[in-house]
Design a protein around this motif. Structure first.
Motif, mmCIF file in Angstrom:
data_model
loop_
_atom_site.group_PDB
_atom_site.id
_atom_site.type_symbol
_atom_site.label_atom_id
_atom_site.label_comp_id
_atom_site.label_asym_id
_atom_site.label_seq_id
_atom_site.Cartn_x
_atom_site.Cartn_y
_atom_site.Cartn_z
ATOM 1 N N ASP A 121 32.183 38.038 46.374
ATOM 2 C CA ASP A 121 33.258 39.023 46.235
ATOM 3 C C ASP A 121 33.468 39.308 44.750
ATOM 4 O OD1 ASP A 121 35.757 40.319 46.006
ATOM 5 O OD2 ASP A 121 36.489 39.399 47.844
ATOM 6 N N PHE A 122 33.121 40.516 44.310
ATOM 7 C CA PHE A 122 33.245 40.857 42.892
ATOM 8 C C PHE A 122 34.689 40.752 42.416
ATOM 9 C CE2 PHE A 122 29.308 43.877 42.979
ATOM 10 C CZ PHE A 122 28.503 42.787 43.251
ATOM 11 N N ASP A 123 35.633 41.202 43.248
ATOM 12 C CA ASP A 123 37.041 41.131 42.851
ATOM 13 C C ASP A 123 37.486 39.684 42.682
ATOM 14 O OD1 ASP A 123 37.303 43.878 42.867
ATOM 15 O OD2 ASP A 123 38.028 43.967 44.932
ATOM 16 N N ALA A 124 37.011 38.804 43.572
ATOM 17 C CA ALA A 124 37.369 37.389 43.461
ATOM 18 C C ALA A 124 36.835 36.799 42.164
ATOM 19 C CB ALA A 124 36.822 36.610 44.660
ATOM 20 N N VAL A 125 35.631 37.218 41.756
ATOM 21 C CA VAL A 125 35.057 36.743 40.498
ATOM 22 C C VAL A 125 35.908 37.211 39.319
ATOM 23 C CG1 VAL A 125 33.072 36.953 38.952
ATOM 24 C CG2 VAL A 125 32.717 36.599 41.389
ATOM 25 N N ARG A 126 36.317 38.463 39.341
ATOM 26 C CA ARG A 126 37.168 38.977 38.267
ATOM 27 C C ARG A 126 38.505 38.239 38.227
ATOM 28 N NH1 ARG A 126 33.472 41.563 35.149
ATOM 29 N NH2 ARG A 126 32.440 43.282 36.233
ATOM 30 N N GLN A 127 39.039 37.915 39.392
ATOM 31 C CA GLN A 127 40.318 37.200 39.439
ATOM 32 C C GLN A 127 40.214 35.789 38.878
ATOM 33 O OE1 GLN A 127 41.561 37.485 43.543
ATOM 34 N NE2 GLN A 127 41.772 39.717 43.442
ATOM 35 N N LEU A 128 39.006 35.239 38.879
ATOM 36 C CA LEU A 128 38.803 33.916 38.291
ATOM 37 C C LEU A 128 38.681 33.983 36.775
ATOM 38 C CD1 LEU A 128 36.248 32.293 40.790
ATOM 39 C CD2 LEU A 128 38.708 31.888 40.623
ATOM 40 N N GLY A 129 38.747 35.189 36.221
ATOM 41 C CA GLY A 129 38.733 35.345 34.771
ATOM 42 C C GLY A 129 37.427 35.840 34.190
ATOM 43 N N PHE A 130 36.425 36.145 35.045
ATOM 44 C CA PHE A 130 35.153 36.631 34.515
ATOM 45 C C PHE A 130 35.299 38.076 34.056
ATOM 46 C CE2 PHE A 130 31.073 38.810 35.162
ATOM 47 C CZ PHE A 130 30.301 38.091 34.262
ATOM 48 N N ASP A 131 34.808 38.366 32.842
ATOM 49 C CA ASP A 131 34.992 39.705 32.274
ATOM 50 C C ASP A 131 33.685 40.260 31.719
ATOM 51 O OD1 ASP A 131 36.566 41.935 31.638
ATOM 52 O OD2 ASP A 131 36.785 41.258 29.560
ATOM 53 N N GLY A 132 32.564 39.841 32.290
ATOM 54 C CA GLY A 132 31.282 40.317 31.793
ATOM 55 C C GLY A 132 30.604 41.264 32.756
ATOM 56 N N GLU A 133 29.288 41.200 32.797
ATOM 57 C CA GLU A 133 28.471 42.101 33.606
ATOM 58 C C GLU A 133 28.000 41.403 34.878
ATOM 59 O OE1 GLU A 133 23.869 43.301 33.315
ATOM 60 O OE2 GLU A 133 25.035 43.920 31.553
ATOM 61 N N ILE A 134 28.149 42.073 36.014
ATOM 62 C CA ILE A 134 27.639 41.563 37.282
ATOM 63 C C ILE A 134 26.358 42.322 37.601
ATOM 64 C CG2 ILE A 134 28.087 41.224 39.739
ATOM 65 C CD1 ILE A 134 31.067 41.214 39.099
ATOM 66 N N GLU A 135 25.254 41.587 37.678
ATOM 67 C CA GLU A 135 23.947 42.189 37.954
ATOM 68 C C GLU A 135 23.486 41.780 39.353
ATOM 69 O OE1 GLU A 135 19.724 42.344 35.629
ATOM 70 O OE2 GLU A 135 20.540 40.348 36.034
ATOM 71 N N VAL A 136 23.123 42.758 40.168
ATOM 72 C CA VAL A 136 22.584 42.486 41.500
ATOM 73 C C VAL A 136 21.104 42.844 41.477
ATOM 74 C CG1 VAL A 136 22.776 42.951 43.964
ATOM 75 C CG2 VAL A 136 24.816 43.046 42.525
ATOM 76 N N THR A 137 20.265 41.909 41.950
ATOM 77 C CA THR A 137 18.825 42.069 41.839
ATOM 78 C C THR A 137 18.168 42.017 43.209
ATOM 79 O OG1 THR A 137 18.897 40.967 39.686
ATOM 80 C CG2 THR A 137 16.748 41.183 40.735
#
Length: 414
Positions: free
Chosen positions: A225-241
């Motif tokens: 869950d991208f939103d859950a990752v952001r809520q944990l404080g991550f503020d970088g780039e999310i790359e899907v491969t």
């Protein structure tokens, strides 16, 4: 107490799959890495171990090697699986694995892609496991070091990548500085997937805290869950491969390693195509043209369908649905040439398929609750022509409808 196999090899019952799961011990790794173990593995590799021969082969191997046979058989089977997944990375036919470690190991094309992004960096793989990422980094990074808390996997890494400096350490207790930290928290246990990032081992939020302010690369499940990752404080780039037609992973690049202005990236390794949220996304919504295009899963998962459409001159059938349409198909992409648009009525569909002598039928569905396999059985195609049905919801509210596009699929163009 779980029954034991060869000299420390523990056989545990996994109720989810109903199969025995083999857990290697340090003495198993010591034996398998020894001259005697290497010779035994070479001998066991000569057995087919197929469904037809397995009982006889296992009996012969156990008669020849006693309790050691269990470890030898498991390692041989894991090596055969590894060749397809990791064969372009190293001589994995000589590596040591656990089942969980091989399942979580990064596929060779993805590992090489990440290593290319880290070219010239000093990298500490703080969850190195059996050494997959280290094998890819050897040819690109300025310097590498690996660590893991699991002594068995670390011992296997010593065997697999003997030229790399390794140490035993807890990923939550940093032991390096001035290095990019690569992290791959476990997302499986006995074949079961963990979906909550706080249930990863180590937990994702704890890793963020431990390496706050450091340059980090964190491998995650593609469905995270991208939103859950952001809520944990991550503020970088999310790359899907994606590679080999499948979405492989999501990777979190900290701000120090991210491309400026890019928050989401999709990499389709099969076509060497990269789409980011910094690209234009001016994509109209229009009725179907000559072709329907189902974008690669990495593009869909990264939320970059409109950006991909704008790049290739395509449009959406519906602003909320990932199917695209256009008068051409992008190079290297499989498209669906529209022959007819039909209502979702099985009698009508059955007649249309019969008229076109349909036998092999592919069904793609988005936005509609339909089981493609069940629908195919009910339609009973019995002809000689291969066709496709693309079923999708179009519109919302009072104007919502389900459309079925009868198509002829193209081969991937080059």
């Amino acid at each position: 107490m779980a029954p034991r196999g060869a000299q420390g090899l523990v056989l545990q019952r996994d109720d989810h799959r109903g199969q025995a799961v083999l857990t290697f011990g340090r003495d198993d790794v010591t034996y398998l890495s020894s001259d005697a173990g290497v010779a035994a593995l070479a001998e066991v590799a000569g057995y087919r171990l197929t469904d037809a021969t397995r009982l006889a082969d296992v009996a012969a191997i156990r008669k020849r090697f006693g309790e050691r046979g269990t470890a030898l058989i498991e390692t041989t089977l894991l090596r055969r699986k590894a060749v397809a997944k990791l064969g372009d990375l190293a001589e994995v036919s000589e590596w040591l694995f656990t089942d969980d470690a091989l399942q979580q190991a990064t596929a060779a094309p993805v590992a090489r892609h990440r290593a290319a992004r880290l070219a010239g960096a000093v990298v500490h793989d703080a969850t190195c496991s059996i050494g997959t990422e280290l094998a890819a980094l050897r040819s690109t990074a300025a310097m590498i070091v690996g660590s893991d808390i699991d002594e068995v996997r670390l011992a296997m890494a010593h065997h697999n990548v003997p030229d790399v400096t390794l140490c035993r350490a807890d990923a939550l207790r940093p032991v390096s500085r001035d290095a990019v930290v690569l992290l791959d928290p476990a997302r499986r246990s006995g074949g079961r997937r963990r979906f909550d990032p706080r249930d990863y081992v180590p937990p994702l939020d704890a890793l963020f805290d431990a390496y706050r302010g450091r340059a980090t690369v964190v491998k995650c499940a593609p469905g995270i869950d991208f939103d859950a990752v952001r809520q944990l404080g991550f503020d970088g780039e999310i790359e899907v491969t994606s590679a080999g037609g499948s979405v492989r992973e999501a990777c979190l690049w900290s701000p120090a390693l991210a491309t400026p202005a890019v928050r989401r990236r999709a990499c389709v390794l099969d076509r060497d195509e990269v789409v980011t949220d910094a690209d234009p996304d001016d994509c109209p919504t229009r009725p179907a043209g000559r072709w329907i295009v189902d974008p690669d899963g990495a593009i869909v998962r990264a939320g970059l369908v409109r950006h991909y459409a704008a790049r290739h001159g395509l449009w959406q059938l519906d602003p909320e649905i990932a199917y695209l349409s256009g008068d051409h198909v992008p190079a290297g992409v499989r498209g669906f040439e529209v022959l007819d648009e039909l209502p979702l009525r099985e009698k009508v569909l059955r007649q249309a398929l019969s008229q076109r002598d349909c036998g092999q039928l592919e069904i793609l569905v988005r936005g509609v609750d339909i089981d493609p396999d069940a629908l195919r059985r009910r339609l009973r195609p019995s002809g000689r022509t291969a066709l496709s049905l693309v079923i999708t919801r179009i519109g919302t509210g009072a104007g919502e409808r389900t459309s079925v596009f009868l198509c002829r699929a193209s081969a991937a163009l080059t």
